[in-house]
Design a protein around this motif. Structure first.
Motif, PDB file in Angstrom:
ATOM      1  N   ALA A   1       3.237   1.719   3.764  1.00 33.42           N
ATOM      2  CA  ALA A   1       3.750   1.391   4.786  1.00 33.42           C
ATOM      3  C   ALA A   1       3.320  -0.232   5.016  1.00 33.42           C
ATOM      4  CB  ALA A   1       3.826   1.971   6.316  1.00 33.42           C
ATOM      5  N   ALA A   2       4.519  -1.128   5.378  1.00 36.12           N
ATOM      6  CA  ALA A   2       3.957  -2.582   5.247  1.00 36.12           C
ATOM      7  C   ALA A   2       2.919  -2.354   6.656  1.00 36.12           C
ATOM      8  CB  ALA A   2       4.614  -3.627   5.852  1.00 36.12           C
ATOM      9  N   GLN A   3       2.725  -3.873   7.809  1.00 36.52           N
ATOM     10  CA  GLN A   3       1.601  -3.847   8.787  1.00 36.52           C
ATOM     11  C   GLN A   3       2.444  -3.331   9.361  1.00 36.52           C
ATOM     12  OE1 GLN A   3       1.303  -6.228   5.778  1.00 36.52           O
ATOM     13  NE2 GLN A   3      -0.653  -5.631   5.726  1.00 36.52           N
ATOM     14  N   PHE A   4       2.167  -3.107  11.103  1.00 34.96           N
ATOM     15  CA  PHE A   4       3.406  -2.323  11.474  1.00 34.96           C
ATOM     16  C   PHE A   4       2.792  -3.611  12.789  1.00 34.96           C
ATOM     17  CE2 PHE A   4       1.197   1.830  11.944  1.00 34.96           C
ATOM     18  CZ  PHE A   4       1.559   2.361  10.207  1.00 34.96           C
TER      19      PHE A   4
ATOM     20  N   VAL B   1      -6.671 -24.336  19.513  1.00 35.40           N
ATOM     21  CA  VAL B   1      -5.905 -24.944  18.759  1.00 35.40           C
ATOM     22  C   VAL B   1      -6.395 -23.158  17.502  1.00 35.40           C
ATOM     23  CG1 VAL B   1      -5.484 -25.917  16.836  1.00 35.40           C
ATOM     24  CG2 VAL B   1      -6.988 -27.515  18.475  1.00 35.40           C
ATOM     25  N   VAL B   2      -4.741 -23.024  17.041  1.00 40.75           N
ATOM     26  CA  VAL B   2      -5.205 -21.705  16.701  1.00 40.75           C
ATOM     27  C   VAL B   2      -4.275 -22.323  15.092  1.00 40.75           C
ATOM     28  CG1 VAL B   2      -2.658 -20.043  16.838  1.00 40.75           C
ATOM     29  CG2 VAL B   2      -3.230 -21.060  18.536  1.00 40.75           C
ATOM     30  N   PRO B   3      -4.998 -21.396  14.487  1.00 42.81           N
ATOM     31  CA  PRO B   3      -5.122 -21.891  12.872  1.00 42.81           C
ATOM     32  C   PRO B   3      -3.602 -21.308  12.685  1.00 42.81           C
ATOM     33  CG  PRO B   3      -6.694 -20.306  13.580  1.00 42.81           C
ATOM     34  CD  PRO B   3      -6.375 -20.684  15.047  1.00 42.81           C
ATOM     35  N   ALA B   4      -3.175 -22.074  11.287  1.00 48.30           N
ATOM     36  CA  ALA B   4      -1.724 -21.209  10.897  1.00 48.30           C
ATOM     37  C   ALA B   4      -1.772 -21.456   9.533  1.00 48.30           C
ATOM     38  CB  ALA B   4      -0.709 -22.333  11.164  1.00 48.30           C
ATOM     39  N   PRO B   5      -2.077 -20.060   8.561  1.00 48.20           N
ATOM     40  CA  PRO B   5      -2.304 -19.848   7.544  1.00 48.20           C
ATOM     41  C   PRO B   5      -1.595 -19.965   6.995  1.00 48.20           C
ATOM     42  CG  PRO B   5      -3.583 -18.214   8.754  1.00 48.20           C
ATOM     43  CD  PRO B   5      -2.403 -18.273   9.522  1.00 48.20           C
ATOM     44  N   GLY B   6      -0.747 -21.364   5.763  1.00 41.20           N
ATOM     45  CA  GLY B   6       0.000 -21.653   4.664  1.00 41.20           C
ATOM     46  C   GLY B   6       0.167 -20.341   3.731  1.00 41.20           C
ATOM     47  N   GLY B   7       1.048 -19.712   3.890  1.00 40.60           N
ATOM     48  CA  GLY B   7       1.974 -19.034   2.840  1.00 40.60           C
ATOM     49  C   GLY B   7       1.669 -17.326   2.670  1.00 40.60           C
ATOM     50  N   LEU B   8       0.699 -17.357   4.360  1.00 39.78           N
ATOM     51  CA  LEU B   8       0.992 -15.771   4.731  1.00 39.78           C
ATOM     52  C   LEU B   8       2.091 -15.282   4.807  1.00 39.78           C
ATOM     53  CD1 LEU B   8      -2.280 -14.409   6.374  1.00 39.78           C
ATOM     54  CD2 LEU B   8      -0.438 -13.440   6.448  1.00 39.78           C
ATOM     55  N   ARG B   9       3.106 -14.663   4.588  1.00 37.81           N
ATOM     56  CA  ARG B   9       4.164 -13.875   4.718  1.00 37.81           C
ATOM     57  C   ARG B   9       3.469 -12.320   4.975  1.00 37.81           C
ATOM     58  NH1 ARG B   9       7.176 -15.348   0.217  1.00 37.81           N
ATOM     59  NH2 ARG B   9       5.912 -14.467  -1.079  1.00 37.81           N
ATOM     60  N   TRP B  10       4.775 -11.227   6.224  1.00 39.22           N
ATOM     61  CA  TRP B  10       4.358 -10.161   6.263  1.00 39.22           C
ATOM     62  C   TRP B  10       5.984  -9.623   6.184  1.00 39.22           C
ATOM     63  CZ3 TRP B  10       0.475  -9.838  10.612  1.00 39.22           C
ATOM     64  CH2 TRP B  10      -1.371  -9.642  10.283  1.00 39.22           C
ATOM     65  N   GLN B  11       5.820  -8.323   6.183  1.00 38.02           N
ATOM     66  CA  GLN B  11       7.009  -7.419   6.683  1.00 38.02           C
ATOM     67  C   GLN B  11       6.676  -6.767   7.495  1.00 38.02           C
ATOM     68  OE1 GLN B  11       7.511  -6.623   2.233  1.00 38.02           O
ATOM     69  NE2 GLN B  11       9.661  -6.740   1.839  1.00 38.02           N
ATOM     70  N   PRO B  12       5.924  -6.794   8.945  1.00 37.03           N
ATOM     71  CA  PRO B  12       6.223  -6.506   9.730  1.00 37.03           C
ATOM     72  C   PRO B  12       7.462  -4.980  10.031  1.00 37.03           C
ATOM     73  CG  PRO B  12       6.567  -8.436  10.423  1.00 37.03           C
ATOM     74  CD  PRO B  12       6.996  -8.221   9.129  1.00 37.03           C
TER      75      PRO B  12
ATOM     76  N   GLY C   1       9.559  -3.727   7.198  1.00 35.26           N
ATOM     77  CA  GLY C   1      10.436  -3.445   8.584  1.00 35.26           C
ATOM     78  C   GLY C   1      11.533  -4.816   7.437  1.00 35.26           C
ATOM     79  N   PRO C   2      12.605  -5.766   8.692  1.00 33.05           N
ATOM     80  CA  PRO C   2      13.813  -5.459   8.088  1.00 33.05           C
ATOM     81  C   PRO C   2      13.689  -7.310   7.799  1.00 33.05           C
ATOM     82  CG  PRO C   2      13.685  -5.196  10.734  1.00 33.05           C
ATOM     83  CD  PRO C   2      12.003  -4.977   9.484  1.00 33.05           C
ATOM     84  N   GLU C   3      12.237  -8.027   7.908  1.00 33.33           N
ATOM     85  CA  GLU C   3      12.251  -9.412   7.556  1.00 33.33           C
ATOM     86  C   GLU C   3      11.195  -9.686   6.773  1.00 33.33           C
ATOM     87  OE1 GLU C   3      13.567 -10.274  10.971  1.00 33.33           O
ATOM     88  OE2 GLU C   3      11.534  -9.296  12.183  1.00 33.33           O
ATOM     89  N   VAL C   4      11.555 -10.149   6.379  1.00 36.01           N
ATOM     90  CA  VAL C   4       9.747 -11.290   5.769  1.00 36.01           C
ATOM     91  C   VAL C   4       9.538 -12.257   6.722  1.00 36.01           C
ATOM     92  CG1 VAL C   4       8.340 -11.860   4.017  1.00 36.01           C
ATOM     93  CG2 VAL C   4      10.146 -10.497   3.506  1.00 36.01           C
ATOM     94  N   LEU C   5       8.655 -12.003   7.055  1.00 38.46           N
ATOM     95  CA  LEU C   5       7.680 -13.889   8.495  1.00 38.46           C
ATOM     96  C   LEU C   5       7.140 -14.310   7.831  1.00 38.46           C
ATOM     97  CD1 LEU C   5       8.543 -11.324  12.104  1.00 38.46           C
ATOM     98  CD2 LEU C   5      10.508 -13.125  10.266  1.00 38.46           C
ATOM     99  N   ALA C   6       6.746 -15.784   8.199  1.00 40.66           N
ATOM    100  CA  ALA C   6       5.589 -16.304   7.796  1.00 40.66           C
ATOM    101  C   ALA C   6       4.610 -15.791   9.552  1.00 40.66           C
ATOM    102  CB  ALA C   6       5.985 -17.638   7.466  1.00 40.66           C
TER     103      ALA C   6
ATOM    104  N   ASN D   1       1.078  -9.183  -1.556  1.00 42.35           N
ATOM    105  CA  ASN D   1       1.419  -7.851  -0.810  1.00 42.35           C
ATOM    106  C   ASN D   1       2.169  -7.587  -0.022  1.00 42.35           C
ATOM    107  OD1 ASN D   1       2.042 -11.342   0.978  1.00 42.35           O
ATOM    108  ND2 ASN D   1       1.670  -9.509   2.640  1.00 42.35           N
ATOM    109  N   LEU D   2       3.459  -7.818  -0.373  1.00 35.81           N
ATOM    110  CA  LEU D   2       4.945  -7.596  -0.186  1.00 35.81           C
ATOM    111  C   LEU D   2       5.704  -7.358  -1.670  1.00 35.81           C
ATOM    112  CD1 LEU D   2       5.849 -11.246   0.902  1.00 35.81           C
ATOM    113  CD2 LEU D   2       5.319  -9.586   2.049  1.00 35.81           C
ATOM    114  N   ASN D   3       7.292  -5.738  -0.742  1.00 36.04           N
ATOM    115  CA  ASN D   3       7.311  -5.465  -1.418  1.00 36.04           C
ATOM    116  C   ASN D   3       8.636  -5.655  -1.209  1.00 36.04           C
ATOM    117  OD1 ASN D   3       9.354  -3.332  -3.305  1.00 36.04           O
ATOM    118  ND2 ASN D   3       7.765  -2.403  -2.744  1.00 36.04           N
ATOM    119  N   LEU D   4       9.335  -6.438  -2.195  1.00 33.20           N
ATOM    120  CA  LEU D   4      10.937  -7.116  -1.483  1.00 33.20           C
ATOM    121  C   LEU D   4      11.414  -6.536  -2.067  1.00 33.20           C
ATOM    122  CD1 LEU D   4       9.843 -10.782  -1.851  1.00 33.20           C
ATOM    123  CD2 LEU D   4       9.618  -9.591   0.413  1.00 33.20           C
TER     124      LEU D   4
END
Length: 250
Positions: free
Chosen positions: A129-132, A148-159, A186-191, A227-230
């Motif tokens: 399974a993907a990350q919950f 200040v919140v770090p926003a990692p570029g190029g990191l996508r999840w399928q939660p 999950g139903p979508e891929v999100l940065a 890390n994805l299964n598209l």
């Protein structure tokens, strides 16, 4: 026809156990701390990492649903479990998508845990399974505490929602051994940066985001989508936005 559940008191276990009870199965839940049993659910004390109490927990079990996991040691815990599981008719394991692809200790341990189950010769089913959503929320909530919140570029999840995973695992546990089954994402891929913004908005917080680059092999793997299964993953129904709406309702 008892089902032994490891990790039955965790996030996923709290969803799966009621589903299996509703199906009329008697359950034995392995826990590191004493708990009072309830109708149809027996709690037994044991520690998979230390190899304590496992034989007694497995004794008489027809099926094992192996949910227990942590930041490290999943391979050790699983090897200890399968050594005690001779004669079990079915062991079901929850893995993680792309376990062999990411150069991180957690992923390597999950891949080694799968190999321990396969090499044991026990009839088995493995669902990756993907990350919950729950883990994603814990991650972005911790990040959201920073000024200040770090926003990692190029990191996508399928939660994926843990309830969707639980429903699939319940079906697999009640079925016949099926080997490696299709992944569940999950139903979508999100940065991750967008997930952070969604969380901040839902929580009513204002924080500036600072784009950062993940260095090294790990960064290259994430930017490549390792890390994805598209292509072949089944998809859950509940979205990240729906999960956040539930968490912050009212």
């Amino acid at each position: 026809m008892t089902i032994l559940v490891t990790g039955g008191t965790g996030t996923l276990g709290n969803h799966v156990v009621p589903l299996l009870r509703a199906a009329g199965r008697d359950l034995r839940v392995l826990s590191r701390t004493p708990r009072a049993g309830v109708d149809g659910i027996e709690y037994v004390i044991g520690d998979l990492l230390r190899g304590e109490g496992i034989e007694a927990a497995v004794a008489g079990a027809d099926t094992i649903l192996h949910l227990a996991g942590g930041p490290k040691g999943d391979d050790v815990a699983t090897r200890n479990l399968v050594r005690a599981a001779e004669g079990v008719r079915h062991i079901v394991y929850i893995g993680v998508i792309a376990a062999e692809e990411l150069p991180l200790g957690y992923f390597r341990a999950k891949a080694d845990a799968e190999r321990a189950i396969i090499d044991s010769g026990l009839p088995h089913t493995i669902l990756r399974a993907a990350q919950f959503h729950d883990l994603a929320l814990k991650t972005v909530r911790a990040m959201g505490k920073l000024p200040v919140v770090p926003a990692p570029g190029g990191l996508r999840w399928q939660p994926v929602d843990s309830r969707d995973v639980a429903a699939r695992l319940a079906d697999l546990t009640l079925g016949a051994p099926a080997g490696r089954v299709p992944d569940l994402a999950g139903p979508e891929v999100l940065a991750l940066s967008d997930m952070i913004r969604d969380y901040l908005r839902a929580a009513g917080k204002r924080r500036p985001l600072l784009p950062v680059r993940i260095p090294g092999k790990v960064g290259r793997a994430y930017r490549a989508g390792a890390n994805l299964n598209l292509d072949t993953a089944n998809r859950g129904k509940r979205t990240w936005a729906e999960f956040l709406d539930e968490q912050f309702a009212g």
